[in-house]
Design an enzyme around this catalytic site. Structure first.
Site, PDB file in Angstrom:
ATOM      1  N   ARG A 175       0.781  -1.129  -0.074  1.00 18.85           N
ATOM      2  CA  ARG A 175       0.007   0.078  -0.036  1.00 18.85           C
ATOM      3  C   ARG A 175       0.864   1.250  -0.054  1.00 18.85           C
ATOM      4  O   ARG A 175       0.315   2.326   0.646  1.00 18.85           O
ATOM      5  CB  ARG A 175      -0.883   0.075   1.155  1.00 18.85           C
ATOM      6  N   LYS A 227      -6.815  -5.831  -2.804  1.00 20.40           N
ATOM      7  CA  LYS A 227      -6.148  -4.679  -3.382  1.00 20.40           C
ATOM      8  C   LYS A 227      -6.697  -4.113  -4.315  1.00 20.40           C
ATOM      9  O   LYS A 227      -6.758  -2.656  -4.440  1.00 20.40           O
ATOM     10  CB  LYS A 227      -4.598  -5.456  -3.881  1.00 20.40           C
ATOM     11  N   CYS A 289      -0.984   3.015 -10.090  1.00 21.22           N
ATOM     12  CA  CYS A 289      -1.813   2.198  -9.348  1.00 21.22           C
ATOM     13  C   CYS A 289      -3.394   2.477  -9.889  1.00 21.22           C
ATOM     14  O   CYS A 289      -3.997   1.470 -10.555  1.00 21.22           O
ATOM     15  CB  CYS A 289      -1.853   2.400  -8.036  1.00 21.22           C
ATOM     16  N   LYS A 292      -4.765   1.730 -13.622  1.00 24.56           N
ATOM     17  CA  LYS A 292      -4.715   0.355 -14.045  1.00 24.56           C
ATOM     18  C   LYS A 292      -5.615  -0.573 -13.057  1.00 24.56           C
ATOM     19  O   LYS A 292      -5.793  -1.599 -13.784  1.00 24.56           O
ATOM     20  CB  LYS A 292      -3.336  -0.252 -14.254  1.00 24.56           C
ATOM     21  N   TYR A 355       2.952  12.948 -11.131  1.00 26.45           N
ATOM     22  CA  TYR A 355       1.521  12.664 -11.233  1.00 26.45           C
ATOM     23  C   TYR A 355       1.091  12.963  -9.806  1.00 26.45           C
ATOM     24  O   TYR A 355      -0.482  13.014  -9.682  1.00 26.45           O
ATOM     25  CB  TYR A 355       1.340  10.995 -11.427  1.00 26.45           C
ATOM     26  N   ARG A 436      -5.161  22.060  -9.328  1.00 23.65           N
ATOM     27  CA  ARG A 436      -5.004  21.209  -7.931  1.00 23.65           C
ATOM     28  C   ARG A 436      -5.457  22.308  -6.715  1.00 23.65           C
ATOM     29  O   ARG A 436      -4.597  22.039  -5.734  1.00 23.65           O
ATOM     30  CB  ARG A 436      -3.700  20.779  -7.876  1.00 23.65           C
TER      31      ARG A 436
HETATM   32  N1  SAJ Z   1      -5.997  12.393  -7.054  1.00 25.60           N
HETATM   33  C1  SAJ Z   1      -7.120  13.280  -7.193  1.00 25.60           C
HETATM   34  N2  SAJ Z   1      -8.120  13.466  -6.327  1.00 25.60           N
HETATM   35  C2  SAJ Z   1      -7.997  12.996  -5.133  1.00 25.60           C
HETATM   36  C3  SAJ Z   1      -6.844  12.166  -4.750  1.00 25.60           C
HETATM   37  C4  SAJ Z   1      -5.950  11.885  -5.570  1.00 25.60           C
HETATM   38  O1  SAJ Z   1      -7.348  13.765  -8.406  1.00 25.60           O
HETATM   39  O2  SAJ Z   1      -8.650  13.403  -4.177  1.00 25.60           O
HETATM   40  C5  SAJ Z   1      -5.265  11.980  -8.044  1.00 25.60           C
HETATM   41  C6  SAJ Z   1      -3.839  12.269  -7.764  1.00 25.60           C
HETATM   42  O3  SAJ Z   1      -3.408  13.682  -8.049  1.00 25.60           O
HETATM   43  C7  SAJ Z   1      -2.776  11.526  -8.473  1.00 25.60           C
HETATM   44  C8  SAJ Z   1      -3.777  10.448  -8.523  1.00 25.60           C
HETATM   45  O4  SAJ Z   1      -5.162  10.590  -8.128  1.00 25.60           O
HETATM   46  O5  SAJ Z   1      -2.725  11.921  -9.822  1.00 25.60           O
HETATM   47  C9  SAJ Z   1      -3.664   8.914  -7.835  1.00 25.60           C
HETATM   48  O6  SAJ Z   1      -3.430   9.691  -6.066  1.00 25.60           O
HETATM   49  P1  SAJ Z   1      -3.340   8.780  -5.049  1.00 25.60           P
HETATM   50  O7  SAJ Z   1      -3.188   9.594  -3.826  1.00 25.60           O
HETATM   51  O8  SAJ Z   1      -4.043   7.690  -5.096  1.00 25.60           O
HETATM   52  O9  SAJ Z   1      -1.753   8.296  -5.462  1.00 25.60           O
HETATM   53  P2  SAJ Z   1      -1.307   6.725  -5.579  1.00 25.60           P
HETATM   54  O10 SAJ Z   1      -1.592   6.287  -6.798  1.00 25.60           O
HETATM   55  O11 SAJ Z   1       0.158   6.624  -5.398  1.00 25.60           O
HETATM   56  O12 SAJ Z   1      -2.262   5.956  -4.551  1.00 25.60           O
HETATM   57  C10 SAJ Z   1      -1.671   5.274  -3.798  1.00 25.60           C
HETATM   58  C11 SAJ Z   1      -2.786   4.076  -3.762  1.00 25.60           C
HETATM   59  N3  SAJ Z   1      -1.875   2.912  -3.066  1.00 25.60           N
HETATM   60  C12 SAJ Z   1      -1.249   1.813  -3.763  1.00 25.60           C
HETATM   61  O13 SAJ Z   1      -2.105   1.502  -4.811  1.00 25.60           O
HETATM   62  C13 SAJ Z   1      -0.372   1.321  -3.215  1.00 25.60           C
HETATM   63  C14 SAJ Z   1      -3.892   4.282  -2.885  1.00 25.60           C
HETATM   64  O14 SAJ Z   1      -4.507   3.266  -2.569  1.00 25.60           O
HETATM   65  C15 SAJ Z   1      -3.621   5.067  -1.792  1.00 25.60           C
HETATM   66  O15 SAJ Z   1      -4.798   5.497  -1.019  1.00 25.60           O
HETATM   67  C16 SAJ Z   1      -2.732   6.032  -1.899  1.00 25.60           C
HETATM   68  O16 SAJ Z   1      -1.600   5.753  -2.415  1.00 25.60           O
HETATM   69  C17 SAJ Z   1      -2.416   7.160  -0.615  1.00 25.60           C
HETATM   70  O17 SAJ Z   1      -2.519   8.081  -0.551  1.00 25.60           O
HETATM   71  O18 SAJ Z   1      -1.852   6.194   0.169  1.00 25.60           O
END
Ligand code: SAJ
Length: 459
Positions: A175, A227, A289, A292, A355, A436
């Site tokens: 995670r 997951k 993540c 996909k 990203y 943002r």
């Molecule tokens: N995003 C939005 N709005 C939001 C939150 C995120 O547009 O409210 C965008 C972000 O800018 C980014 C994308 O979504 O481009 C993904 O953001 P994320 O915070 O989900 O970041 P990730 O991809 O690193 O998400 C991971 C996920 N963890 C894994 O898959 C291992 C997610 O399940 C987790 O919740 C997140 O990390 C976290 O913040 O822990």
């Protein structure tokens, strides 16, 4: 079931772990294990043109990861110094391993089908060298059914051993998220799904030896689905925020005001009024993540499910999130029209290539999508991305000076120090398009900017 881990640790021998794949998941795992008492780690990575350089860097004690990752670099140099971490491209090193963690990439292709070739190659090599009695932990995110129907047969075929008997096989998903990789890895709860109960027991024991967030044992299919559901849930909720922000915009209502009111709903005992926090709309959903994982879930359901399921909501959510860089282009065009400056003759300053905030990870970045459509001069800045094969990253001043439109694509912390009067003095035309929620709309307009922002109604 023999308590292998306890037996080995009772001998006070280092538990030898091979981590296959040294990317955003494997490297932190190797670093955490190698700095935990009782472990010796070999990171094994194919010496490809793109990633072979990592092996030399790692063996020098340098962690090949940038962005705000407070711990990985320190842990890698400490472990290499201590001699509990080394990197190699020789898969025969698996022979020494008591535990093998598979952390290779499992991307999707242009048709959104999973690419399991990296996983297949790794399993063939592991099977050819793995020792009887070893614990194989698949950490890569995979379609439901992959552990039992894809990984297990390859390992059994190559090793001549039987899963659950000659070796243990579990799926345990990470995670981690760039910027909080080590913290999440150590402190978040862990799910371990075994091919048999005995496999699960060994997996729980292994992960409990370094994970502080608690470890729950289930079957491997439940672990795989959990997951993917976790990230599909997040993807759908981001899509909801994106669609609601468009509705608010059309009605002239500020989405962030609405979000504030709803997210302030307290979880009062006895009210039975569940809290339902809204997420943030934005310039797009990137990373390795979310773009996909719902596709992997849909693929696995179609491949191994007992009956077809029309996954309309997951597909629609992906379409909505993938449309957001396009909305940014519309907002840019609209703002430049209001500023009476033709976009094609303008310089657009893009803030953020990664990203996600405070990381250097550009995988599936919304900025890369927007760059494909922009027909003007473009300057891109990112404080954490030191270089990119497709994009020239420029210094911040060089990006802003003489620009006609400042576009916020990533909410890096460093951008919060930007001062509007200073920005205004450097730009040729004062236009801000905020993807943002970085700037205050009223302050932008008071400073003479033409303003557009996702989630904010233009007043
Ligand atoms: N995003 C939005 N709005 C939001 C939150 C995120 O547009 O409210 C965008 C972000 O800018 C980014 C994308 O979504 O481009 C993904 O953001 P994320 O915070 O989900 O970041 P990730 O991809 O690193 O998400 C991971 C996920 N963890 C894994 O898959 C291992 C997610 O399940 C987790 O919740 C997140 O990390 C976290 O913040 O822990």
């Amino acid at each position: 079931m023999v308590n292998y881990l306890g037996f080995i640790l009772s001998l006070m021998r280092q538990l030898n772990v091979a981590v296959i794949g040294l990317g955003y998941v494997g490297l932190p795992l190797a670093a955490v294990l190698a700095t935990t008492e009782g472990f010796e780690v070999t990171g094994i990575q194919r010496r490809s043109a793109r990633s072979g350089w990592k092996l030399a860097a790692l063996n020098r004690g340098d962690a090949p990861v940038n962005g705000i990752e407070p711990d990985v670099g320190r842990m890698v140099s400490e472990a290499v110094e201590k001699g509990t971490l080394r990197a190699s491209d020789d898969f025969s090193e698996v022979r020494k391993a008591d535990v093998v963690a598979i952390t290779v990439q499992t991307p999707i292709d242009k048709r959104r089908k999973p690419v399991l070739s990296h996983l297949e190659d790794a399993c063939i090599e592991i099977g050819a060298h793995m020792r009887e009695g070893s614990l194989i932990c698949l950490e890569s995110t995979v379609p439901p059914g992959t552990t039992e129907y894809f990984v297990k047969p390859i390992l059994e075929e190559e090793s001549g051993l039987k899963a659950g008997m000659g070796f243990s096989l579990v799926h345990s998903y990470e995670r981690v998220t760039p910027g909080r990789i080590v913290f999440n890895l150590v402190n978040l709860p862990r799910v371990v799904g075994g091919y048999t109960d005995g496999c699960t027991e060994r997996g729980v024991e292994f992960y409990s030896s370094f994970s502080k967030g608690g470890v729950t044992g289930v079957d491997c299919l439940t672990a795989e689905v959990s997951k993917l559901v976790e990230n599909s849930h997040r993807d759908v909720n981001i899509a909801l925020a994106n669609e609601l922000s468009k509705i608010c915009g059309s009605l002239g209502v500020d989405y962030y005001k609405v979000k504030g009111l709803i997210n302030a709903l307290p979880d009062i005992e006895g009210s039975s009024n569940p809290v339902r926090p809204l997420l943030d709309p934005g310039a797009g959903v990137g990373g390795h993540c979310l773009p996909k994982d719902s596709h992997l879930l849909m693929y696995g359901t179609g491949r191994f499910g007992s009956k077809r399921v029309a996954t309309k909501l997951l597909r629609t959510a992906r379409e909505i999130n993938d449309s957001m860089p396009g909305l940014m282009l519309v907002l840019i065009e609209d703002a430049m029209d209001e500023a009476d400056r033709p976009l094609v003759d303008s310089k657009v300053a893009l803030l953020g290539l990664a990203y996600r905030e405070d990381t250097d990870d550009c995988r599936n970045s919304p900025t890369l999508s927007l760059l494909k459509w922009l027909r003007s001069e473009v300057a891109v800045h990112d404080p954490h991305v030191l270089g990119h094969p497709e994009v020239k990253v420029r210094p911040l001043l060089d990006t802003i000076i003489g620009s006609d439109c400042l576009v916020v694509m990533t909410r890096h912390s460093t951008y919060k120090e930007l001062e509007l009067p200073c920005i205004a003095s450097m730009m040729r035309t004062r236009v801000i398009v905020d993807g943002r929620n970085l700037f205050d709309p009223t302050e932008c307009i008071d400073e003479g900017f033409v303003y557009r922002g996702i989630g904010h109604a233009v007043s």
